[in-house]
Design a protein around this motif. Sequence first.
Motif, short mmCIF file in Angstrom:
data_model
loop_
_atom_site.label_atom_id
_atom_site.label_comp_id
_atom_site.label_asym_id
_atom_site.label_seq_id
_atom_site.Cartn_x
_atom_site.Cartn_y
_atom_site.Cartn_z
N THR A 219 92.71 24.86 9.57
CA THR A 219 92.83 23.42 9.36
C THR A 219 91.87 22.70 10.30
O THR A 219 91.36 23.29 11.26
N THR A 220 91.66 21.40 10.05
CA THR A 220 90.78 20.59 10.89
C THR A 220 91.39 19.21 11.05
O THR A 220 91.88 18.63 10.07
N ASP A 221 91.35 18.68 12.25
CA ASP A 221 91.90 17.34 12.44
C ASP A 221 90.88 16.27 12.04
O ASP A 221 89.77 16.59 11.58
N ALA A 222 91.23 15.02 12.22
CA ALA A 222 90.38 13.91 11.76
C ALA A 222 89.04 13.87 12.49
O ALA A 222 88.05 13.33 11.96
N ASP A 223 88.97 14.44 13.70
CA ASP A 223 87.73 14.44 14.48
C ASP A 223 86.91 15.70 14.27
O ASP A 223 85.88 15.89 14.93
N ASN A 262 97.28 18.51 11.46
CA ASN A 262 95.92 18.46 10.94
C ASN A 262 95.89 18.16 9.45
O ASN A 262 95.06 17.38 8.97
N SER A 264 98.02 16.49 7.77
CA SER A 264 98.33 15.08 7.56
C SER A 264 97.11 14.20 7.76
O SER A 264 96.99 13.14 7.14
N GLU A 265 96.19 14.62 8.64
CA GLU A 265 94.98 13.85 8.90
C GLU A 265 93.83 14.24 7.97
O GLU A 265 93.03 13.39 7.55
N ASN A 266 93.74 15.54 7.67
CA ASN A 266 92.62 16.05 6.87
C ASN A 266 93.16 17.20 6.03
O ASN A 266 93.41 18.29 6.55
N ARG A 268 91.94 19.23 3.94
CA ARG A 268 91.13 20.40 3.60
C ARG A 268 91.60 21.62 4.39
O ARG A 268 91.71 21.57 5.62
N ARG A 287 93.06 21.71 -1.00
CA ARG A 287 93.53 20.46 -0.40
C ARG A 287 95.04 20.52 -0.31
O ARG A 287 95.72 20.73 -1.31
#
Length: 375
Positions: A219-223, A262, A264-266, A268, A287
């Motif tokens: 996963t990846t966060d918004a940043d 993560n 919840s923010e992104n 992907r 997604r």
Amino acid sequence: MRTSARNRQKNVAVTLVRKIQSSSEAVFAAWTEPRLIAQWLAPGADSVTAVTADLRPGGQYRIDGLHGDGSAYSITGTYIEIIENKRVSITWTYDGPVSALRGATSLVIADLRRRSSDVTELTLSHEKLADREAAELYRINWSRCLEKLEPTSRLHLPIDQQEADNPSREFFTDEHRRLQDRNGTRKLADRLQALTVKHELNVVDAVFIARQNMFFLATTDADGQPSCSYKGGARGFVNIIDNKTLAFPDFDGNGMLISVGNISENGRVGLLFVDFEKQARLRVNGRAQIFTENDKLFSRYPGARSIVRIAIDAVFPNCPRYIHKMALVEESPFVPDGKHPVPRTDWKYLAAFSDVVSEDEAGVETDLDKALSRD
């Protein structure tokens, strides 16, 4: 006496009952649509090569296949009764190299009983078998086939969903292309994409996923900060909703909630399934969404805090060369099953956490590495 013995032999039957995690409509489709029949109605290493079906009472069907040793066989018969989403009854005649199954015409009845919107009870009866040897062979073979039925039934989609557009995003980025060109692998990459990358699951993918009890989740966060997490459960805990959708439970963890945060923010995500016993792996990109209430899958996963559903963008196998061969000793006893109490989690009993966990978990142990199985 001879006539009586023959009559008793003709009454030999096999009955199997299974609960299928799919709707009755989807299970009925797996029994009646040739493209789906070809995916599951072959035991073990056998494979179906062609299916023709005139789906009406009195209509004929034919299944051609190959046994695992490459020898050809066929199954032919007539539709006796068809009740949509409830029953399929057919005569069954095997013609092939297995002498115990050859020649005699028997009767196969599949009764479907709707237990809920996504659970169907299947009662499979194979009647009028020649003798007990044939019955035992069919019991084994049907059991193996039914292992494939559930994931195959989930490949059934309404027509409007089947015709939905594939994701438009290019599979390779400009940087992927630059590196492929520098290493001389662009043509190889293009060929692999053409041969292996799909936008939905096929039955081989579905069966593979249904067999797994763990995967790795990226996963990846918004940043853009990435994270990779191990997700484990009982074998088959990843739910194949259909050929475009997966779901899995989020169980109690360490309370950091990095993966679901993560998502919840992104949304992907990337999933990597590895079968260490068979030395095989499968990747799924998609997604994800988090559902914390009113999801019908909560009833399937006792102890789940949330349900993660994934819309599939791409699915593809990976080269197995560097996968170490390992055998499973046992599944984790911490996976909730709704029947047995979950064992204590040692690290929560460390003195360092005594003021931030529930009172019944607080303790005085001090060795963190030991509690995390790192010593």
